[in-house]
Scaffold this motif. Sequence first.
Motif, PDB file in Angstrom:
ATOM      1  N   UNK A 231      38.426  27.589 -28.629  1.00 38.02           N
ATOM      2  CA  UNK A 231      38.404  29.037 -28.414  1.00 38.02           C
ATOM      3  C   UNK A 231      36.984  29.572 -28.569  1.00 38.02           C
ATOM      4  N   UNK A 232      36.768  30.795 -28.082  1.00 35.33           N
ATOM      5  CA  UNK A 232      35.463  31.431 -28.240  1.00 35.33           C
ATOM      6  C   UNK A 232      35.136  31.651 -29.708  1.00 35.33           C
ATOM      7  N   UNK A 240      25.319  27.319 -34.188  1.00 37.09           N
ATOM      8  CA  UNK A 240      24.621  28.286 -33.343  1.00 37.09           C
ATOM      9  C   UNK A 240      25.049  28.059 -31.901  1.00 37.09           C
ATOM     10  N   UNK A 241      25.117  29.114 -31.117  1.00 38.97           N
ATOM     11  CA  UNK A 241      25.687  28.940 -29.780  1.00 38.97           C
ATOM     12  C   UNK A 241      25.138  29.939 -28.776  1.00 38.97           C
ATOM     13  N   UNK A 242      25.194  29.523 -27.510  1.00 31.61           N
ATOM     14  CA  UNK A 242      25.083  30.424 -26.373  1.00 31.61           C
ATOM     15  C   UNK A 242      26.449  30.430 -25.708  1.00 31.61           C
ATOM     16  N   UNK A 243      27.090  31.589 -25.682  1.00 34.23           N
ATOM     17  CA  UNK A 243      28.397  31.722 -25.048  1.00 34.23           C
ATOM     18  C   UNK A 243      28.254  32.641 -23.844  1.00 34.23           C
ATOM     19  N   UNK A 273      38.646  30.609 -11.817  1.00 36.32           N
ATOM     20  CA  UNK A 273      39.134  30.858 -13.174  1.00 36.32           C
ATOM     21  C   UNK A 273      38.046  31.514 -14.026  1.00 36.32           C
ATOM     22  N   UNK A 274      38.448  32.509 -14.818  1.00 37.48           N
ATOM     23  CA  UNK A 274      37.524  33.101 -15.785  1.00 37.48           C
ATOM     24  C   UNK A 274      37.395  32.169 -16.982  1.00 37.48           C
ATOM     25  N   UNK A 275      36.175  31.815 -17.328  1.00 35.21           N
ATOM     26  CA  UNK A 275      35.937  30.877 -18.426  1.00 35.21           C
ATOM     27  C   UNK A 275      34.750  31.346 -19.256  1.00 35.21           C
ATOM     28  N   UNK A 276      34.599  30.722 -20.417  1.00 35.44           N
ATOM     29  CA  UNK A 276      33.382  30.848 -21.210  1.00 35.44           C
ATOM     30  C   UNK A 276      32.728  29.479 -21.239  1.00 35.44           C
ATOM     31  N   UNK A 277      31.425  29.449 -21.156  1.00 35.34           N
ATOM     32  CA  UNK A 277      30.734  28.168 -21.276  1.00 35.34           C
ATOM     33  C   UNK A 277      29.882  28.190 -22.541  1.00 35.34           C
ATOM     34  N   UNK A 278      29.946  27.092 -23.256  1.00 35.51           N
ATOM     35  CA  UNK A 278      29.206  26.933 -24.506  1.00 35.51           C
ATOM     36  C   UNK A 278      28.015  26.021 -24.277  1.00 35.51           C
ATOM     37  N   UNK A 351      30.083  22.752 -22.520  1.00 31.31           N
ATOM     38  CA  UNK A 351      31.531  22.752 -22.724  1.00 31.31           C
ATOM     39  C   UNK A 351      32.143  24.024 -22.151  1.00 31.31           C
ATOM     40  N   UNK A 352      33.239  23.872 -21.435  1.00 31.59           N
ATOM     41  CA  UNK A 352      33.911  24.993 -20.796  1.00 31.59           C
ATOM     42  C   UNK A 352      35.190  25.333 -21.561  1.00 31.59           C
ATOM     43  N   UNK A 353      35.335  26.619 -21.913  1.00 33.37           N
ATOM     44  CA  UNK A 353      36.519  27.098 -22.631  1.00 33.37           C
ATOM     45  C   UNK A 353      37.319  27.975 -21.678  1.00 33.37           C
ATOM     46  N   UNK A 354      38.534  27.538 -21.391  1.00 30.91           N
ATOM     47  CA  UNK A 354      39.385  28.315 -20.486  1.00 30.91           C
ATOM     48  C   UNK A 354      40.002  29.486 -21.231  1.00 30.91           C
ATOM     49  N   UNK A 355      40.109  30.625 -20.579  1.00 27.92           N
ATOM     50  CA  UNK A 355      40.682  31.823 -21.180  1.00 27.92           C
ATOM     51  C   UNK A 355      42.202  31.804 -21.054  1.00 27.92           C
TER      52      UNK A 355
END
Length: 355
Positions: A231-232, A240-243, A273-278, A351-355
């Motif tokens: 998850x986000x 530490x992260x870039x999301x 698809x809407x995603x977040x990338x880490x 890494x890709x996080x699916x919503x």
Amino acid sequence: METARSLSLKSVTKSYLPGQNAVEAIDLDVAPGEFISFLGPSGSGKTTTLMMIAGFARPTRGEISIAGRQIDAVEPYDRNIGMVFQNYALFPHMNAAQNVGFPLRMRGVAKVPAQAKVKAALAMVGLAEYAGRAPAELSGGQQQRVALARALVFQPDLVLLDEPLGALDKTLREQMQMELKRIHRELGVTMVYVTHDQTEAMAMSDRIAVFNRGRIEQIGTPSEVYFTPKTRFVASFVGDSNLLSGKTREGGLVDVAGVGPIATSAGHVPPGKDVSILVRPETIRISSERAELSPWRNSITVEEIVNYGDSVLVLGRKAGQELRVRVPSMEMPDLRRGDECGIEWAPTRIHVIEH
């Protein structure tokens, strides 16, 4: 340690007010001899869960079992659990040996075998020569060792540790982390450790349960929660992260507004698809030259440079999007605020996080 036991929580919920759950439907299985950390911010439910395991709070719903024995209604003193608190909770009128021996006296252990157990427990934590000292005559680290010896002296089925190193300075805290790992390795006792310090959890744990708003968002090894968060929240809280938010395209590309297409390893995610990338800051490479734009190269304008000694954190911006880059100090190019520099990354490290 022969007494190492498993721990199981099934749908454990704690409500203090109607409709307001401090802990909600926690499911968790801890293997015998495992070191698991409960990690999360204040108010996330980790300490409440620990208190229910200890017996100081009763679940509103659900079951807690040790080695298959349900203990929900068992009094704390009948659970055979060792407990280590942040404030040590030592008796000021007792010396170190008397504090360590207190659980044995409460269990009716005879004097001679009790003395032998106390001596062995103090030796295990490196305090054999401090047996006669009062808590006021011991340093904070030494007091914490006495508290640990007291929690282990009666061979508990389980040891619970509630932010036990929070009051120590950084150097002493790191030393105690290694001591706890050594003791755990030697004894093999099952340990549950509560902390809000992500570095501490990463350094010590076999697995980490990440808590947020009364729920466990992810359970996994330190590497799993760091490199492949589900998850986000986990991605932002652990390390530490870039999301970056974006939308998937064919071939594992993710379109990020203002940044452009970014190459990732998310070929399995359907397009659109809407995603977040880490993107972890340490996985980005940096150069003083402006990069040619591509799905694995880009550029940023440097806004701040923070030197940590062994590494340097570069805070940059690309079309309104902040990007954090961490590089070893020896590899840091000559950059100043306002410079434009190139960055690049490997798609397999994103890494890709699916919503």
